[in-house]
Design a protein around this motif. Sequence first.
Motif, PDB file in Angstrom:
ATOM      1  N   SER A  42       0.840  -1.189   0.000  1.00  0.00           N
ATOM      2  CA  SER A  42       0.000   0.000   0.000  1.00  0.00           C
ATOM      3  C   SER A  42       0.877   1.241   0.000  1.00  0.00           C
ATOM      4  O   SER A  42       1.973   1.236   0.584  1.00  0.00           O
ATOM      5  CB  SER A  42      -0.886   0.038   1.253  1.00  0.00           C
ATOM      6  OG  SER A  42      -1.748  -1.067   1.301  1.00  0.00           O
ATOM      7  N   ARG A  48      -5.085   8.397 -12.641  1.00  0.00           N
ATOM      8  CA  ARG A  48      -6.162   8.664 -11.690  1.00  0.00           C
ATOM      9  C   ARG A  48      -7.449   7.930 -12.086  1.00  0.00           C
ATOM     10  O   ARG A  48      -8.219   7.511 -11.225  1.00  0.00           O
ATOM     11  CB  ARG A  48      -6.427  10.166 -11.584  1.00  0.00           C
ATOM     12  CG  ARG A  48      -7.457  10.515 -10.505  1.00  0.00           C
ATOM     13  CD  ARG A  48      -7.487  11.978 -10.201  1.00  0.00           C
ATOM     14  NE  ARG A  48      -8.478  12.294  -9.180  1.00  0.00           N
ATOM     15  CZ  ARG A  48      -8.300  12.151  -7.885  1.00  0.00           C
ATOM     16  NH1 ARG A  48      -7.134  11.709  -7.421  1.00  0.00           N
ATOM     17  NH2 ARG A  48      -9.251  12.454  -7.030  1.00  0.00           N
ATOM     18  N   ARG A  57      -6.107   1.515  -7.162  1.00  0.00           N
ATOM     19  CA  ARG A  57      -6.097   2.702  -6.316  1.00  0.00           C
ATOM     20  C   ARG A  57      -7.474   2.975  -5.745  1.00  0.00           C
ATOM     21  O   ARG A  57      -8.484   2.596  -6.327  1.00  0.00           O
ATOM     22  CB  ARG A  57      -5.585   3.916  -7.095  1.00  0.00           C
ATOM     23  CG  ARG A  57      -6.447   4.352  -8.252  1.00  0.00           C
ATOM     24  CD  ARG A  57      -5.736   5.430  -9.069  1.00  0.00           C
ATOM     25  NE  ARG A  57      -5.505   6.648  -8.293  1.00  0.00           N
ATOM     26  CZ  ARG A  57      -4.628   7.591  -8.626  1.00  0.00           C
ATOM     27  NH1 ARG A  57      -3.877   7.442  -9.711  1.00  0.00           N
ATOM     28  NH2 ARG A  57      -4.497   8.682  -7.888  1.00  0.00           N
ATOM     29  N   ASN A  62      -9.143   6.375  -4.742  1.00  0.00           N
ATOM     30  CA  ASN A  62      -8.947   7.829  -4.753  1.00  0.00           C
ATOM     31  C   ASN A  62      -9.516   8.493  -3.507  1.00  0.00           C
ATOM     32  O   ASN A  62      -9.013   9.526  -3.071  1.00  0.00           O
ATOM     33  CB  ASN A  62      -9.559   8.428  -6.015  1.00  0.00           C
ATOM     34  CG  ASN A  62      -8.794   8.047  -7.271  1.00  0.00           C
ATOM     35  OD1 ASN A  62      -7.588   7.796  -7.219  1.00  0.00           O
ATOM     36  ND2 ASN A  62      -9.486   7.983  -8.396  1.00  0.00           N
ATOM     37  N   THR A  78      -4.826   6.360  -1.877  1.00  0.00           N
ATOM     38  CA  THR A  78      -3.971   5.188  -1.667  1.00  0.00           C
ATOM     39  C   THR A  78      -3.892   4.354  -2.936  1.00  0.00           C
ATOM     40  O   THR A  78      -4.904   4.163  -3.617  1.00  0.00           O
ATOM     41  CB  THR A  78      -4.496   4.334  -0.509  1.00  0.00           C
ATOM     42  OG1 THR A  78      -4.502   5.123   0.687  1.00  0.00           O
ATOM     43  CG2 THR A  78      -3.620   3.103  -0.288  1.00  0.00           C
ATOM     44  N   VAL A  79      -2.693   3.880  -3.215  1.00  0.00           N
ATOM     45  CA  VAL A  79      -2.456   2.977  -4.340  1.00  0.00           C
ATOM     46  C   VAL A  79      -1.963   1.655  -3.783  1.00  0.00           C
ATOM     47  O   VAL A  79      -1.201   1.625  -2.801  1.00  0.00           O
ATOM     48  CB  VAL A  79      -1.429   3.569  -5.315  1.00  0.00           C
ATOM     49  CG1 VAL A  79      -1.050   2.556  -6.379  1.00  0.00           C
ATOM     50  CG2 VAL A  79      -1.984   4.813  -5.971  1.00  0.00           C
ATOM     51  N   CYS A 101       7.018   3.658  -3.912  1.00  0.00           N
ATOM     52  CA  CYS A 101       5.971   4.326  -4.672  1.00  0.00           C
ATOM     53  C   CYS A 101       6.447   5.730  -5.016  1.00  0.00           C
ATOM     54  O   CYS A 101       7.320   6.294  -4.354  1.00  0.00           O
ATOM     55  CB  CYS A 101       4.645   4.345  -3.921  1.00  0.00           C
ATOM     56  SG  CYS A 101       4.696   5.046  -2.263  1.00  0.00           S
TER      57      CYS A 101
END
Length: 108
Positions: A20, A49, A67, A69, A73-74, A91
Amino acid sequence: VQLQASGGGLVQAGESLRLSCAASGSVFSMAWFRQAPGKQRDVVATITRSGSATYADAVKGRFTISRDNAKNTVYLQMNSLKPEDTAVYYCNSARYGWGQGTQVTVSS
Protein backbone atom coordinates in the motif's frame (compact mmCIF):
# COMPACT_ATOMS: atom_id res chain seq x y z
CA VAL A 1 5.12 12.04 5.49
CA GLN A 2 3.82 12.59 1.98
CA LEU A 3 3.98 9.03 0.59
CA GLN A 4 3.85 6.19 3.09
CA ALA A 5 4.53 2.71 1.74
CA SER A 6 3.76 -0.43 3.70
CA GLY A 7 3.03 -4.12 3.32
CA GLY A 8 6.41 -5.60 2.57
CA GLY A 9 7.70 -8.73 4.23
CA LEU A 10 9.31 -12.12 3.89
CA VAL A 11 7.37 -14.77 1.97
CA GLN A 12 8.07 -18.01 0.17
CA ALA A 13 8.01 -18.38 -3.58
CA GLY A 14 4.46 -18.69 -4.88
CA GLU A 15 2.92 -16.68 -2.08
CA SER A 16 1.32 -13.23 -2.23
CA LEU A 17 1.76 -9.80 -0.71
CA ARG A 18 -0.14 -6.54 -1.04
CA LEU A 19 1.71 -3.27 -0.82
CA SER A 20 0.00 0.00 0.00
CA CYS A 21 1.10 3.56 -0.63
CA ALA A 22 -0.86 6.27 1.14
CA ALA A 23 -0.46 9.85 -0.05
CA SER A 24 -0.97 12.95 2.05
CA GLY A 25 -3.30 14.39 -0.55
CA SER A 26 -4.78 13.73 -3.95
CA VAL A 27 -2.46 12.53 -6.66
CA PHE A 28 -2.79 11.92 -10.35
CA SER A 29 -0.61 9.18 -11.79
CA MET A 30 1.31 7.01 -9.39
CA ALA A 31 3.84 4.28 -9.86
CA TRP A 32 5.58 1.46 -8.07
CA PHE A 33 9.30 0.95 -8.62
CA ARG A 34 11.68 -1.62 -7.20
CA GLN A 35 15.38 -1.78 -6.62
CA ALA A 36 17.30 -4.96 -5.95
CA PRO A 37 20.77 -4.84 -4.36
CA GLY A 38 23.35 -3.63 -6.84
CA LYS A 39 20.77 -2.89 -9.51
CA GLN A 40 19.03 0.21 -10.79
CA ARG A 41 15.56 1.25 -9.72
CA ASP A 42 13.05 0.03 -12.30
CA VAL A 43 9.39 0.75 -12.80
CA VAL A 44 7.05 -2.09 -11.90
CA ALA A 45 3.60 -0.65 -12.57
CA THR A 46 1.88 2.67 -13.12
CA ILE A 47 -1.70 3.83 -12.76
CA THR A 48 -3.51 6.99 -13.79
CA ARG A 49 -6.16 8.66 -11.69
CA SER A 50 -8.83 7.04 -13.85
CA GLY A 51 -7.32 3.61 -13.26
CA SER A 52 -5.49 2.93 -16.49
CA ALA A 53 -2.52 0.70 -15.67
CA THR A 54 0.74 -0.42 -17.22
CA TYR A 55 3.12 -3.16 -16.11
CA ALA A 56 6.69 -4.21 -16.58
CA ASP A 57 6.96 -7.40 -18.61
CA ALA A 58 8.49 -9.23 -15.65
CA VAL A 59 5.35 -8.84 -13.55
CA LYS A 60 2.54 -8.96 -16.11
CA GLY A 61 -0.10 -11.46 -15.15
CA ARG A 62 1.17 -11.69 -11.55
CA PHE A 63 0.95 -8.15 -10.17
CA THR A 64 -2.06 -5.84 -10.14
CA ILE A 65 -1.94 -2.14 -9.39
CA SER A 66 -5.09 -0.42 -8.16
CA ARG A 67 -6.10 2.70 -6.32
CA ASP A 68 -8.69 4.12 -3.97
CA ASN A 69 -8.95 7.83 -4.75
CA ALA A 70 -11.13 8.48 -1.71
CA LYS A 71 -8.25 7.26 0.47
CA ASN A 72 -5.45 8.68 -1.71
CA THR A 73 -3.97 5.19 -1.67
CA VAL A 74 -2.46 2.98 -4.34
CA TYR A 75 -2.04 -0.76 -3.96
CA LEU A 76 0.17 -3.37 -5.55
CA GLN A 77 -1.18 -6.90 -5.30
CA MET A 78 1.68 -9.29 -5.92
CA ASN A 79 0.82 -12.92 -6.59
CA SER A 80 2.95 -15.92 -7.50
CA LEU A 81 6.00 -14.20 -6.09
CA LYS A 82 9.43 -15.32 -7.25
CA PRO A 83 12.86 -14.94 -5.64
CA GLU A 84 13.76 -12.47 -8.37
CA ASP A 85 11.00 -10.18 -7.09
CA THR A 86 13.11 -9.56 -4.00
CA ALA A 87 13.78 -5.83 -3.79
CA VAL A 88 12.92 -2.64 -1.99
CA TYR A 89 9.67 -1.38 -3.44
CA TYR A 90 9.04 2.35 -3.73
CA CYS A 91 5.97 4.33 -4.67
CA ASN A 92 6.29 7.55 -6.58
CA SER A 93 4.13 10.43 -7.67
CA ALA A 94 4.95 13.63 -9.53
CA ARG A 95 3.46 15.66 -6.68
CA TYR A 96 5.22 14.00 -3.73
CA GLY A 97 8.24 12.29 -5.21
CA TRP A 98 9.43 9.08 -3.56
CA GLY A 99 8.04 7.17 -0.64
CA GLN A 100 10.41 5.58 1.87
CA GLY A 101 10.40 2.08 0.41
CA THR A 102 9.30 -1.26 1.76
CA GLN A 103 11.37 -4.44 1.63
CA VAL A 104 10.00 -7.51 -0.13
CA THR A 105 11.97 -10.72 0.26
CA VAL A 106 10.95 -13.92 -1.49
CA SER A 107 12.67 -17.12 -0.46
CA SER A 108 12.92 -20.15 -2.72
